[in-house]
Design an enzyme around this catalytic site. Structure first.
Site, PDB file in Angstrom:
ATOM      1  N   SER A  69       0.961  -1.208  -0.062  1.00  0.00           N
ATOM      2  CA  SER A  69       0.012  -0.037  -0.123  1.00  0.00           C
ATOM      3  C   SER A  69       0.903   1.301   0.112  1.00  0.00           C
ATOM      4  O   SER A  69       0.282   2.479   0.083  1.00  0.00           O
ATOM      5  CB  SER A  69      -0.854   0.120   1.314  1.00  0.00           C
ATOM      6  OG  SER A  69      -2.133  -0.807   0.794  1.00  0.00           O
ATOM      7  N   LYS A  72      -0.038   3.442  -2.975  1.00  0.00           N
ATOM      8  CA  LYS A  72      -0.655   4.354  -2.846  1.00  0.00           C
ATOM      9  C   LYS A  72      -0.320   6.085  -3.200  1.00  0.00           C
ATOM     10  O   LYS A  72      -1.088   6.936  -3.429  1.00  0.00           O
ATOM     11  CB  LYS A  72      -1.840   4.390  -1.472  1.00  0.00           C
ATOM     12  CG  LYS A  72      -2.584   3.114  -1.566  1.00  0.00           C
ATOM     13  CD  LYS A  72      -3.550   3.035  -0.364  1.00  0.00           C
ATOM     14  CE  LYS A  72      -4.482   1.851  -0.559  1.00  0.00           C
ATOM     15  NZ  LYS A  72      -3.802   0.635  -0.454  1.00  0.00           N
ATOM     16  N   ARG A 256       4.902  -1.674  12.981  1.00  0.00           N
ATOM     17  CA  ARG A 256       5.491  -0.766  12.115  1.00  0.00           C
ATOM     18  C   ARG A 256       5.609   0.482  12.739  1.00  0.00           C
ATOM     19  O   ARG A 256       6.883   1.193  12.916  1.00  0.00           O
ATOM     20  CB  ARG A 256       4.870  -0.602  10.863  1.00  0.00           C
ATOM     21  CG  ARG A 256       4.716  -1.657   9.832  1.00  0.00           C
ATOM     22  CD  ARG A 256       3.615  -1.736   8.850  1.00  0.00           C
ATOM     23  NE  ARG A 256       2.443  -1.636   9.277  1.00  0.00           N
ATOM     24  CZ  ARG A 256       1.383  -1.484   8.630  1.00  0.00           C
ATOM     25  NH1 ARG A 256       1.273  -1.615   7.226  1.00  0.00           N
ATOM     26  NH2 ARG A 256       0.031  -1.349   9.172  1.00  0.00           N
TER      27      ARG A 256
END
Length: 274
Positions: A69, A72, A256
């Site tokens: 992602s 994006k 993360r």
């Protein structure tokens, strides 16, 4: 970013101006990865000093993985640049397909889809952009082209998820650095809007901007990204963190940002004194 590592990285998203003399390898960061039972790499670029601090240099510079992602960022820039999405408040209607991630089962603006990282919204955006324009902008940007071989092949809405397009952590850091300085081959407005979507924390001491990614590798391991920058006293530092684990029970959704903040805190960030 690292000019000296291989000719294959001399592409638009890979920065020049870096040499072995301004790279510090800090393998003491391994303890933070061990704490969360993951492997991976980390890179931090001090823009003012022009210097890198890197953990696990071989992986950081040479190993390419699915962007997940974090794509994006690029998908948003292309959507805005082409006018397919006029602005970040533009709504793409829900296709009525009920998915496991229930927060995606609704009409959504770009900024909402970006910040909750909703794959179906961005897959629809890619389809609206179309293969020809998408390939043009990927080629222009030099994205996922370290071996000059990547082409979209009947996977316009999955190439950033299915391990066909791959990027290095070095390439990711280069991308966000150029985005910060309006140096990508897109209009400044598009870059400004994407930067705005990436800003998560803004206080008197610092600003923290990033995009996460989460997917699996060719081997089925979990892979996570968080890429962006931290600003203190109007001075930007750019980072790319990548983590991997074969254990499906490792909570990548939370580790993360926790791992990133642990590392940055060890370098005395978050106090407004950098």
């Amino acid at each position: 970013m690292i000019k000296w590592i291989t000719a294959g990285l001399v592409i638009l998203v890979a920065f020049a101006g870096c040499s072995p003399n301004n790279v510090t390898v800090d393998n003491s960061l391994k303890k933070y990865f061990d704490q969360y039972k993951v492997t991976g790499c980390f890179g931090l670029f001090d823009n003012g000093q022009g210097s890198f601090t890197i953990y696990n240099l071989p992986r950081y510079r040479d190993s390419a993985y699915t962007p997940a992602s974090t794509f994006k960022i690029v998908n948003s820039l292309i959507g805005l640049e082409t006018g397919v999405i006029p602005d970040t408040s533009t709504i793409i209607k829900w296709d009525s397909v009920v998915r496991q991630r229930t927060e995606c089962n609704r009409d959504m603006t770009m900024v909402d889809a970006f910040r909750i990282s909703c794959p179906p919204w961005y897959q629809e955006l890619a389809r609206r952009v179309g293969e020809k324009k998408m390939q043009h902008w990927l080629d222009t940007l030099g994205y996922a082209r370290r071996n000059d071989t990547f082409k979209i092949k009947n996977n316009l809405d999955t190439f950033w998820l299915d391990n066909t397009a791959k990027v290095t952590a070095d390439e990711q850091l280069g991308l966000v650095k150029r985005l910060y300085f309006d140096q990508l081959p897109f209009q400044k407005r598009a870059q400004r809007l994407v930067r705005g979507m990436m800003l998560w924390e803004n206080n008197a001491n610092y600003k923290l901007s990033y995009k996460t990614g989460w997917n699996t590798t060719d081997k089925g391991n979990q892979l996570g990204w968080i890429v962006g920058w931290i600003e203190e006293n109007n001075h930007p530092y750019f980072f790319a963190l990548q983590v991997e684990s074969p254990d499906p029970n490792v909570d990548f959704k939370t580790i993360r940002i926790e791992l990133l903040k642990s590392i940055l805190k060890s370098y005395n960030f978050f106090e407004g004194k950098r």
